[in-house]
Each structure stands twice: as C-alpha cells, then as structure tokens.
Design a protein around this motif. Sequence first.
Motif, PDB file in Angstrom:
ATOM      1  N   UNK A   1      44.715 -59.847 -84.742  1.00 33.00           N
ATOM      2  CA  UNK A   1      45.882 -58.947 -84.367  1.00 33.00           C
ATOM      3  C   UNK A   1      47.103 -59.262 -84.758  1.00 33.00           C
ATOM      4  N   UNK A   2      48.018 -58.376 -84.971  1.00 38.93           N
ATOM      5  CA  UNK A   2      49.458 -58.430 -85.512  1.00 38.93           C
ATOM      6  C   UNK A   2      50.368 -58.836 -84.473  1.00 38.93           C
ATOM      7  N   UNK A   3      49.967 -58.688 -83.175  1.00 39.00           N
ATOM      8  CA  UNK A   3      51.034 -58.838 -81.898  1.00 39.00           C
ATOM      9  C   UNK A   3      50.394 -59.473 -80.851  1.00 39.00           C
ATOM     10  N   UNK A   4      50.898 -60.069 -80.234  1.00 42.25           N
ATOM     11  CA  UNK A   4      50.438 -60.878 -79.151  1.00 42.25           C
ATOM     12  C   UNK A   4      51.077 -60.293 -77.721  1.00 42.25           C
ATOM     13  N   UNK A   5      50.207 -60.418 -76.633  1.00 44.90           N
ATOM     14  CA  UNK A   5      50.661 -59.697 -75.245  1.00 44.90           C
ATOM     15  C   UNK A   5      50.364 -60.668 -74.484  1.00 44.90           C
ATOM     16  N   UNK A   6      50.934 -60.462 -73.331  1.00 43.79           N
ATOM     17  CA  UNK A   6      50.495 -60.977 -71.802  1.00 43.79           C
ATOM     18  C   UNK A   6      49.958 -59.953 -70.691  1.00 43.79           C
TER      19      UNK A   6
ATOM     20  N   UNK B   1      49.571 -49.521 -72.485  1.00 45.37           N
ATOM     21  CA  UNK B   1      50.172 -49.283 -71.472  1.00 45.37           C
ATOM     22  C   UNK B   1      51.032 -50.733 -71.290  1.00 45.37           C
ATOM     23  N   UNK B   2      51.401 -51.374 -72.500  1.00 43.72           N
ATOM     24  CA  UNK B   2      52.121 -52.590 -72.544  1.00 43.72           C
ATOM     25  C   UNK B   2      53.697 -52.076 -73.031  1.00 43.72           C
ATOM     26  N   UNK B   3      54.407 -52.958 -72.670  1.00 40.76           N
ATOM     27  CA  UNK B   3      55.974 -52.660 -73.151  1.00 40.76           C
ATOM     28  C   UNK B   3      56.266 -53.798 -74.076  1.00 40.76           C
TER      29      UNK B   3
ATOM     30  N   UNK C   1      46.373 -65.739 -70.092  1.00 40.87           N
ATOM     31  CA  UNK C   1      46.379 -64.079 -69.868  1.00 40.87           C
ATOM     32  C   UNK C   1      46.870 -63.632 -71.210  1.00 40.87           C
ATOM     33  N   UNK C   2      46.788 -64.427 -72.185  1.00 42.13           N
ATOM     34  CA  UNK C   2      47.175 -64.253 -73.680  1.00 42.13           C
ATOM     35  C   UNK C   2      45.949 -62.798 -74.142  1.00 42.13           C
ATOM     36  N   UNK C   3      46.428 -61.628 -74.767  1.00 38.25           N
ATOM     37  CA  UNK C   3      45.740 -60.671 -75.301  1.00 38.25           C
ATOM     38  C   UNK C   3      46.461 -60.410 -76.663  1.00 38.25           C
ATOM     39  N   UNK C   4      45.755 -59.694 -77.497  1.00 44.39           N
ATOM     40  CA  UNK C   4      46.151 -59.407 -79.074  1.00 44.39           C
ATOM     41  C   UNK C   4      45.975 -58.242 -79.257  1.00 44.39           C
ATOM     42  N   UNK C   5      46.865 -57.350 -80.210  1.00 45.23           N
ATOM     43  CA  UNK C   5      46.699 -55.991 -80.599  1.00 45.23           C
ATOM     44  C   UNK C   5      46.771 -55.744 -81.937  1.00 45.23           C
ATOM     45  N   UNK C   6      46.185 -54.924 -82.674  1.00 44.95           N
ATOM     46  CA  UNK C   6      46.139 -54.492 -84.008  1.00 44.95           C
ATOM     47  C   UNK C   6      47.411 -54.335 -84.470  1.00 44.95           C
ATOM     48  N   UNK C   7      48.418 -53.381 -83.531  1.00 44.21           N
ATOM     49  CA  UNK C   7      49.562 -52.743 -84.162  1.00 44.21           C
ATOM     50  C   UNK C   7      50.467 -52.374 -82.621  1.00 44.21           C
ATOM     51  N   UNK C   8      51.471 -52.016 -82.969  1.00 42.18           N
ATOM     52  CA  UNK C   8      52.430 -51.482 -81.834  1.00 42.18           C
ATOM     53  C   UNK C   8      51.938 -50.202 -81.138  1.00 42.18           C
ATOM     54  N   UNK C   9      51.502 -49.359 -81.872  1.00 41.26           N
ATOM     55  CA  UNK C   9      50.929 -48.076 -81.327  1.00 41.26           C
ATOM     56  C   UNK C   9      49.842 -48.403 -80.226  1.00 41.26           C
ATOM     57  N   UNK C  10      48.920 -49.226 -80.664  1.00 38.02           N
ATOM     58  CA  UNK C  10      47.781 -49.539 -79.774  1.00 38.02           C
ATOM     59  C   UNK C  10      48.314 -50.368 -78.628  1.00 38.02           C
TER      60      UNK C  10
END
Length: 101
Positions: A31-36, A76-78, A62-71
């Motif tokens: 992924x290029x972005x991480x999230x919570x 539903x992430x900000x 609770x860390x998650x990863x995304x391919x890109x901002x659109x995803x």
Amino acid sequence: MSHARPVSGEPERAYILLGPDGRPCRSPIPGTLGGHRRGRLYGRLDCPSALRAIARGHYVENRVFFADETTAIAAGFRPCAVCLPAEYARWKANRESGTAS
C-alpha cells in the motif's frame, strides 16, 4: 521503489490492503497509504503522528493499508490532519458544507 518479481523458487510476497468496500484484499504491491481502522483515518506511511503512536506501542493492532487515496476515501476513511493538511482541510470544508468529497 522496486516491484521486482521473486527469483524462481521464492514465494511471491502478498500484502493485505483494504479495498474500496472496506474489506481486506491481497495485493502483490504494498500500500501507499496507512490508516487506523478505529479512527477511520488515513495518511502517509511516514506520518509523524502515526510513527509516534506506533513508537508508544499503540496503533499497530488497528493499522490498515490502502493502495491509494481514492480507495481509502471509498472505504469511508478521512485524511490525516497532520501529514495531509490540504486534503484534511478539503474534507472538513466539504463535511461542514454538507457536500460529499
């Protein structure tokens, strides 16, 4: 960043990313972005705020990863206010005005 294929005999590396539906999916590319997951926010992998939380022993479960901002947005992430201030300001303005982003 190299996306080299594994040498013959090596197992292919798979990464678990969240898809636009918020469900985990396998990807051969990290992924290029991480999230919570609980905070429903995403940011850069080098976000100072996330790195501080990880260093304190928080955040990782609770860390998650995304391919890109659109995803990330579709799931539903900000955006993170610390590492993506322009995106966060845009998200906040759209939220306050009642328009979808």
